[in-house]
Design an enzyme around this catalytic site. Structure first.
Site, PDB file in Angstrom:
ATOM      1  N   SER E  93       0.733  -1.189  -0.027  1.00 14.67           N
ATOM      2  CA  SER E  93       0.084  -0.065  -0.038  1.00 14.67           C
ATOM      3  C   SER E  93       0.866   1.338   0.069  1.00 14.67           C
ATOM      4  CB  SER E  93      -1.068   0.053   1.185  1.00 14.67           C
ATOM      5  OG  SER E  93      -0.311   0.405   2.333  1.00 14.67           O
ATOM      6  N   LYS E 136      -6.210   4.558   8.320  1.00  9.70           N
ATOM      7  CA  LYS E 136      -5.029   5.481   7.702  1.00  9.70           C
ATOM      8  C   LYS E 136      -5.325   6.990   7.749  1.00  9.70           C
ATOM      9  CE  LYS E 136      -3.007   1.507   5.079  1.00  9.70           C
ATOM     10  NZ  LYS E 136      -2.880   1.133   3.656  1.00  9.70           N
TER      11      LYS E 136
END
Ligand code: CA
Ligand code: CA
Ligand code: CA
Ligand code: CA
Ligand code: CA
Ligand code: CA
Ligand code: CA
Ligand code: CA
Ligand code: CA
Ligand code: CA
Ligand code: CA
Ligand code: CA
Lengths: 219, 219, 219, 219, 219, 219
Positions: E93, E136
């Site tokens: 990611s 996040k």
């Protein structure tokens, strides 16, 4: 078999010293040869070297590459710890032995065969302390060696028994150039090689202050 | 299958000797071939070589690279321990066998096929002692060999039974050049190769003082 | 799925033979292709080859590199053991199969598809004995092959059942040049390739004395 | 997330198919890109490929290297199995998917996005059978694909349920050139690429006799 | 220690985002530098990258090698996941973070420091979905970031708490060129770089149909 | 053995600091040498470096390669953690020590020997925080050092006991150029090297905003 120490000089062959178990030493010859390379110069060391011994060879290679005035990129440097068997070699205390054998082979200059040596090395040529100095000196004396080179930082560790005291001269050194001065054959050629070696590691020789930490590597 | 020893000479094929288990020997042929390389010359050894055998091949390669007068960087050196099966090969006692097979292949000179050999090697050409000499000689005799090369340092270890004593000549050697002198085909060509080999390892031949330590590698 | 044997010839495809378990054989095709290389020529073999099979490919590569008259350093040699699944391939008995597939691909010459083969190889082209010859021949016969190449040293091991005896011709060989003479398409071109192959391995063909030791590698 | 199948064509992106567990299939896109190399061209495949998948990529690379008319030695070939997660990819059934993605990227020609495919490959371009064909076809149909390419040798294995029968056309193939003929965009350009591909693998196309052994690799 | 987000721009430094454990995020800076190479250009990534993270860097390198207009074969690309400790980095990611840091270092163009980002990448520049988007975003908001880039395919996964809603702008993207358009300093220079990047990955931008499979890689 | 700190300067030798166990520090010298290479320049680090220490050396190499104005591709960079024994070295807190030793060796400029240092590095020259700062400072003071360099981000962590407070000056830094400014011998030469180093990492020095995350790597 008995390992006989010979008089005289031999090219590419140096008597090293190792510790076996807790309290005995052994003489361990190191041989070197320089050859053309097949595919890019490399250092090839045999004798079942374990990790610290492999790294010791890498440190020595720094000095060899600086010293060599031939095109080292087209040469292989072969280093052989002779007949060490399955148990192999560990530790870095053969560093000065390896350096001396390779420089002897590179230059074609003989190494004194009644001499044995032990000592670690920095990449700049400083001789660093090792373990087991007393047992190693006794092993050298038993094998018939007349002189033993040890690191200056190990001088106070020497406690050899009386019977060996007169048999063997102990020579403390603090730089690889001193090792070569003692070990190589021929006054003039040796002085020239020593000068060249001092020159490439010059600034490291000015004050003698390099010393190892409190825990020297065993063997 | 029975391994038949032939008369005459063969290029790139040498009878080696190994120890199996505790008390029997076996004849183990080594074959070599020199070829163009695909991507930088290398030494390629097959037969499930374990660590000490791999290192033995590296030590032999030092002598080969010095000896070769062709551009070895564009050649691959193939070494095959023939049909050693899954258990493979260990130890360094085939060093002189490998060196002889490769030099035979490099030069196109035949090797005597009624000859077998065992011996370790230093990177400077000294033949070093090995283990199991008696069992190996008997295995060579049983297979029909008329001559067996062994290291000079192993001469006192030979205790072969009476039945083999008259069948096989034992030839002790201390340098690889002596091995070639005995093994190769053709007086003139052999003398020239031996001289070349002595020349590249010259200083190592002057006093014969190289000897192994007290613990020879087994096999 | 049924593996059908076809008549005629195919470039870069050879019927190999393997042993499965204790007492059955299987036909195992090997395919080869020669390609430009991305970064230095190499031999790339797929089919989950285990150690002895990898070494077998290295031994074969010695013969290929000697044989090739193209600049092999700019070529990759692809060898594929077709659809061997997770269990992969072990042993060295496909050596002559691999050599034949690669030479077929290099030269663009077809290989007979009603032919199967098994045999180990020395780096100098000698065909060496293998295990399981009888089971392999029966597997080839069942698959429809009309001819099977085996090592001469295995001739006395053949004990095929009566039902297969008239189905399949057994062809013993002792050198890779004989394999190509049987397998390749076109009399003139084959004779030329066989002559070239004999020439590069010439001295090895003079007496036929090369034989394996008493323990042939299984499979 | 739902994987949407789009109409139209995309360069360097092909819908592959895999089996998950025992009885379900999944669509698995493969992407490719060709780039300048930093230090000698190589094939770089990501997606946690396990051993058989790595070898599948090596087999495909044989075809790519033959096919490429650019100087492949200065290019890197990137292959990405997209978002396969920690479990990664195994087996060789994406071989034709990878080959198609790379050739699309090399040539800048689009690949049909309503098409999915599964098939193993030989190094000479033959499409070889795979496992799980029925589950894979159903997965492709569920994802909205209108056409699925499968190996000709798997044609008799197809047993899809009635609901999918009219949704998806099944296209059996036996050579990679047939895959490209179906998958690529643009009649003229495709025909030219197919002709080039047939040319480099020409002799392999003459009789269609190549078939796998009785145990196809799963997945 | 507190990680402070600064205003302004920094060359070769980008705020990445990672998931820790089950339900919390962390900001993780990535730094890059381009240097002369010692022995053939390579990509060197540090921060204890595990397998998927290593592969992520390889995928990013495809885009970098296409993008670079300098001779990338004489350059090393250094990528540093800063102070990730012994546990290291996993997952893919950070792909867009790495790509942005390297392009910033290559071009000497600053990256906005009040911006954080998360997203996987295909080798052709498509931004692919990732896991943990909500955690996040909250971590970025807590650290003081004003903007967060996420994959368009993750837009429906965002469920941030009310307190962060007004603090941080969420920017969904589907191609690496959109990331650079948002992140880099200087309108004119950025537009030029974005155009160049679109050009090299042109055909991939026409329909926006690339999407990942149903199981996005976690983290 | 007692590690003596000397006055004066030494080329290629820097006093590093490490944590041993939970609550004690140790001074650990790092030595460096630059040599011709045999087969393509490389960085060779010895002292049994574990993974994070290896990566630390890779990060430092980015700065060295940018800094070097000699042709670094024909040089080997030797880095030796002196006599660290079997336990070796872990962590990245010797990064500034390694960078200083290598730049000293590259330029032939002496490093102050009554100075010790600890600090991690980014690939762009930022000094990043480390663990164990207090114990390290006390170890340096005990060994006789008069000055200790630490990362600015660790300034608030220093809690040394009263007895050491007057013995040792603590110098916080945030960029490698500040380390060299303090450590190297000779005002004019040092200023020139510092300027060169600032120049190659220029943009990274403008705002001082780079800081590590909340979990600094231990040691
Ligand atoms: Ca003297
Ligand atoms: Ca000194
Ligand atoms: Ca003679
Ligand atoms: Ca001698
Ligand atoms: Ca014929
Ligand atoms: Ca013969
Ligand atoms: Ca068409
Ligand atoms: Ca065919
Ligand atoms: Ca903009
Ligand atoms: Ca698209
Ligand atoms: Ca100053
Ligand atoms: Ca800054």
């Amino acid at each position: 078999y008995e390992l006989q120490v010979s008089d005289g000089y031999e090219v590419g062959r140096v008597n090293g010293l190792a510790v076996m178990g807790e309290d005995s030493g052994i003489m361990l010859p190191v041989m070197a040869e320089i050859t053309p390379t097949q595919s890019g110069g490399q250092v090839i060391a045999t004798g079942q070297l374990q990790e610290m011994a492999e790294e010791s060879v890498q440190n020595v290679s720094a000095i060899i590459k600086k010293f060599s005035d031939e095109n080292i990129s087209e040469k292989d440097i072969h280093i052989q710890f002779v007949q060490t068997g399955q148990q192999g070699v560990d530790g870095d205390s053969a560093s000065i032995t390896v350096a001396t054998a390779v420089i002897s082979a590179l230059e074609g200059v003989g190494v004194s065969q009644d001499l044995a040596m032990t000592g670690s090395l920095s990449v700049r040529g400083d001789v660093l302390p090792v373990g087991g100095v007393t047992h190693k000196i006794e092993a050298a004396a038993k094998a018939g060696c007349k002189r033993v080179i040890i690191p200056q930082a190990n001088e106070q560790d020497v406690m050899i028994e009386d019977e060996y005291e007169d048999m063997v001269e102990i020579i403390p050194v603090s730089h690889i150039s001193e090792v070569l001065d003692v070990a190589l054959e021929g006054e003039a050629e040796t002085d020239s090689l020593v000068a060249r070696l001092k020159n490439i590691t010059g600034s490291a020789l000015q004050d003698g202050s390099v010393a190892g930490p409190s825990s020297p590597s065993p063997q």
